[in-house]
Design a protein around this motif. Structure first.
Motif, PDB file in Angstrom:
ATOM      1  N   LEU A   1       0.823  -1.210   0.000  1.00 52.71           N
ATOM      2  CA  LEU A   1       0.000   0.000   0.000  1.00 52.71           C
ATOM      3  C   LEU A   1       0.860   1.264   0.000  1.00 52.71           C
ATOM      4  CD1 LEU A   1      -2.787  -0.986   2.568  1.00 52.71           C
ATOM      5  CD2 LEU A   1      -2.957  -0.934   0.071  1.00 52.71           C
ATOM      6  N   ILE A   2       2.139   1.094  -0.276  1.00 50.63           N
ATOM      7  CA  ILE A   2       3.036   2.242  -0.198  1.00 50.63           C
ATOM      8  C   ILE A   2       2.664   3.289  -1.244  1.00 50.63           C
ATOM      9  CG2 ILE A   2       5.428   2.998  -0.380  1.00 50.63           C
ATOM     10  CD1 ILE A   2       6.303   0.294   0.640  1.00 50.63           C
ATOM     11  N   HIS A   3       2.433   2.854  -2.475  1.00 48.12           N
ATOM     12  CA  HIS A   3       2.100   3.795  -3.542  1.00 48.12           C
ATOM     13  C   HIS A   3       0.809   4.546  -3.207  1.00 48.12           C
ATOM     14  CE1 HIS A   3       0.901   5.391  -7.438  1.00 48.12           C
ATOM     15  NE2 HIS A   3       2.128   5.163  -7.870  1.00 48.12           N
ATOM     16  N   SER A   4      -0.198   3.810  -2.746  1.00 48.48           N
ATOM     17  CA  SER A   4      -1.469   4.431  -2.388  1.00 48.48           C
ATOM     18  C   SER A   4      -1.305   5.392  -1.221  1.00 48.48           C
ATOM     19  CB  SER A   4      -2.485   3.348  -2.032  1.00 48.48           C
ATOM     20  OG  SER A   4      -3.675   3.917  -1.533  1.00 48.48           O
ATOM     21  N   THR A   5      -0.475   5.023  -0.243  1.00 48.06           N
ATOM     22  CA  THR A   5      -0.279   5.862   0.931  1.00 48.06           C
ATOM     23  C   THR A   5       0.351   7.196   0.556  1.00 48.06           C
ATOM     24  OG1 THR A   5       0.002   3.891   2.304  1.00 48.06           O
ATOM     25  CG2 THR A   5       0.779   5.974   3.215  1.00 48.06           C
ATOM     26  N   LEU A   6       1.301   7.166  -0.362  1.00 51.63           N
ATOM     27  CA  LEU A   6       1.991   8.392  -0.752  1.00 51.63           C
ATOM     28  C   LEU A   6       1.207   9.200  -1.786  1.00 51.63           C
ATOM     29  CD1 LEU A   6       5.746   7.300  -1.002  1.00 51.63           C
ATOM     30  CD2 LEU A   6       4.677   8.705   0.761  1.00 51.63           C
TER      31      LEU A   6
ATOM     32  N   HIS B   1      -0.220  11.213   1.143  1.00 46.13           N
ATOM     33  CA  HIS B   1       0.587  12.138   1.953  1.00 46.13           C
ATOM     34  C   HIS B   1       1.116  13.303   1.134  1.00 46.13           C
ATOM     35  CE1 HIS B   1       0.315   9.752   5.514  1.00 46.13           C
ATOM     36  NE2 HIS B   1       0.922   8.704   4.992  1.00 46.13           N
ATOM     37  N   LEU B   2       1.494  13.052  -0.114  1.00 44.35           N
ATOM     38  CA  LEU B   2       1.998  14.148  -0.942  1.00 44.35           C
ATOM     39  C   LEU B   2       0.931  15.218  -1.135  1.00 44.35           C
ATOM     40  CD1 LEU B   2       4.022  12.145  -3.616  1.00 44.35           C
ATOM     41  CD2 LEU B   2       4.938  14.043  -2.268  1.00 44.35           C
ATOM     42  N   GLU B   3      -0.268  14.796  -1.429  1.00 39.99           N
ATOM     43  CA  GLU B   3      -1.357  15.748  -1.640  1.00 39.99           C
ATOM     44  C   GLU B   3      -1.781  16.403  -0.330  1.00 39.99           C
ATOM     45  OE1 GLU B   3      -5.555  15.853  -4.165  1.00 39.99           O
ATOM     46  OE2 GLU B   3      -4.403  13.987  -3.999  1.00 39.99           O
ATOM     47  N   GLN B   4      -1.701  15.663   0.764  1.00 34.73           N
ATOM     48  CA  GLN B   4      -2.019  16.237   2.076  1.00 34.73           C
ATOM     49  C   GLN B   4      -1.083  17.384   2.427  1.00 34.73           C
ATOM     50  OE1 GLN B   4      -2.281  13.286   5.253  1.00 34.73           O
ATOM     51  NE2 GLN B   4      -3.110  11.783   3.826  1.00 34.73           N
ATOM     52  N   ALA B   5       0.142  17.318   1.905  1.00 36.14           N
ATOM     53  CA  ALA B   5       1.154  18.330   2.232  1.00 36.14           C
ATOM     54  C   ALA B   5       1.085  19.540   1.311  1.00 36.14           C
ATOM     55  CB  ALA B   5       2.545  17.697   2.159  1.00 36.14           C
ATOM     56  N   HIS B   6       0.063  19.632   0.465  1.00 32.51           N
ATOM     57  CA  HIS B   6      -0.060  20.761  -0.466  1.00 32.51           C
ATOM     58  C   HIS B   6      -0.041  22.083   0.306  1.00 32.51           C
ATOM     59  CE1 HIS B   6      -1.247  22.890  -4.112  1.00 32.51           C
ATOM     60  NE2 HIS B   6      -2.162  23.528  -3.382  1.00 32.51           N
ATOM     61  N   GLY B   7       0.834  22.996  -0.114  1.00 33.89           N
ATOM     62  CA  GLY B   7       0.977  24.275   0.556  1.00 33.89           C
ATOM     63  C   GLY B   7       1.901  24.244   1.750  1.00 33.89           C
ATOM     64  N   GLY B   8       2.421  23.057   2.079  1.00 36.80           N
ATOM     65  CA  GLY B   8       3.292  22.938   3.242  1.00 36.80           C
ATOM     66  C   GLY B   8       4.529  22.123   2.950  1.00 36.80           C
ATOM     67  N   THR B   9       4.862  21.224   3.875  1.00 44.96           N
ATOM     68  CA  THR B   9       6.110  20.467   3.801  1.00 44.96           C
ATOM     69  C   THR B   9       5.839  18.989   4.053  1.00 44.96           C
ATOM     70  OG1 THR B   9       7.318  22.380   4.672  1.00 44.96           O
ATOM     71  CG2 THR B   9       8.455  20.257   4.731  1.00 44.96           C
TER      72      THR B   9
END
Length: 437
Positions: free
Chosen positions: A199-204, A222-230
């Protein structure tokens, strides 16, 4: 108002300050003051200075001023100003006062400091609290670390943090985010070694509803969750090679594709990476892509181990002790504990120091932290002369064996309990020469 009072002089004036509508918080050291300054928005500070404490107090005030330059100080002295060192000057203090107190005159002194503070803009939120959140201390290695953190925080380039386990790489990543223009955005941390296999690909990168079995709803990675941040990817060496390719593509074009999606999504986030492993060696062994290594190694930041700045161990210890204390309990280190901490090698670095202190605070019955409660009474005598690598290997072997025993030789469950992948668990078993049936 902050009162820096190492000689406990405050009781003689505390009631008068309250009657004059001053809300005071008291500190006896720089470490204690820095924690209070992170909790409260303080603009004025009083330092009680005597002939006996002026040398030590000069260093304490310098540490605080380096991180809170907009704090306005009043020096309260026992004797004439001229009898003190040159550091006691207008560069450090907006006013000074000689004891005993004349409260009408002292009120004017406090009012002057408050007025000067109003003319100086505060640096957001709780003053300069976000100026620095990383490891404190005056050792040259720590000063260099802070300088680079400040410099790197002004850029949006990727940063690769290296250093031993427990040295504070995660704390440095948080500092880079808090000092950056993205500080109001999200800060997402991902331990690549603990991502679930399959599930690594899905998680990221995320997935759409129905993209695969059990995908009953859309998941934002996680990448999309970090939009506008780090986004901080810890233990990057544990990321599988196929995901390394996808990550490299994202770094190049800043777009992701959710599993099951049909359109690329632009994501604006800064990426920070960390690993305690030698990535160059991992490249030679075929475990890490060389092109990804060069892409993430734009800015390099090495976090020193605690034993490299061991003179600062008590400053850190006092800071941790205060951070984990409540307002009603005053913990203290015994002289034996102080000696033990100064002479211990700290193979687990800052994390080990913090955890030993937290455990001792739970175990103590009289608020005194002893070497025995820290678990250093025998370690100090037996381990200081041992090879550091052997100490670490012994500790890792103990942890692995306990995990195996607790989970009845179920390797997958043992790995999950330690928040590492099954592959990482087997690699550690091989490193520690542990054979499992």
């Amino acid at each position: 108002m902050l009162v820096l009072d190492p000689e406990q002089c405050l009781p003689e004036c505390s009631e008068e300050l309250k009657q004059a509508a001053w809300n005071c918080v008291k500190a006896v050291s720089a470490a204690e003051a820095l924690v209070l300054l992170q909790k409260y928005e303080l603009r004025v500070a009083i330092a009680f200075i005597s002939d006996t404490n002026q040398t030590a107090l000069a260093k304490e005030i310098a540490i605080i001023q380096a991180e809170y330059p907009s704090l306005h100080w009043i020096a309260v002295t026992d004797s004439a100003l001229e009898q003190h060192c040159s550091w006691l000057s207008a560069a450090n203090f907006v006013d000074y006062y000689h004891r005993p107190f004349d409260w009408n005159r002292f009120a004017d002194t406090l009012g002057h400091a408050w007025g000067m503070a109003q003319l100086t803009p505060s640096k957001g939120g709780k003053g300069p609290a976000k100026v620095l959140t990383t490891i404190k201390g005056e050792h040259p290695l720590l000063q260099q670390l802070r300088q680079r953190l400040h410099k790197f925080s002004q850029s949006d380039e990727t940063v690769l943090l290296s250093g031993e386990t427990g040295s504070g790489k995660g704390l440095c990543a948080k500092t880079l985010h808090s000092l950056s223009k993205r500080h109001e955005g999200p800060f997402i941390t991902v331990n690549c070694g603990a991502l679930p296999t399959g599930l690594i690909h899905s998680t990221l990168f995320g997935h759409e509803k129905g993209a695969f079995t059990d995908a009953d709803k859309r998941y934002i990675g996680h990448l999309e969750q970090a939009h506008g941040g780090t986004l901080f990817l810890d233990e990057i060496a544990d990321l599988p090679l196929d995901l390394q390719v996808n990550l490299l593509h994202f770094l190049d074009d800043k777009h992701i594709m959710r599993i099951g999606g049909n359109a690329p999504i632009k994501v604006d986030c800064r990426l920070l990476f960390a690993s305690h492993q030698d990535l160059e060696a991992a490249i030679d062994e075929g475990r890490f892509r060389e092109d990804l290594y060069h892409r993430i190694n734009v800015l390099r930041l090495h976090v020193p181990s605690l034993r490299q700045y061991s003179d600062e161990v008590m400053l850190l210890a006092e800071q941790f002790l205060l951070e984990h204390s409540d307002n009603c309990t005053q913990f203290h280190f015994s002289d034996e504990a102080r000696c033990a901490m100064k002479h211990y090698n700290w193979p687990g670095n800052v994390r080990e120091l913090r955890n030993r202190i937290r455990r001792a605070m739970v175990l103590t019955d009289d608020c005194i932290i002893t070497a025995q409660l820290l678990g250093l009474d025998s370690l100090t005598a037996n381990r200081t002369s041992q090879d550091l690598a052997r100490c670490r290997a012994e500790h890792e072997a103990e942890v692995l064996l306990k995990a195996i025993s607790d989970h009845k030789h179920n390797i997958s469950a043992a790995a999950r309990s330690l928040n590492i992948s099954r592959a990482t668990f087997y690699r550690l078993l091989k490193k520690c020469q542990i054979k499992v049936p």
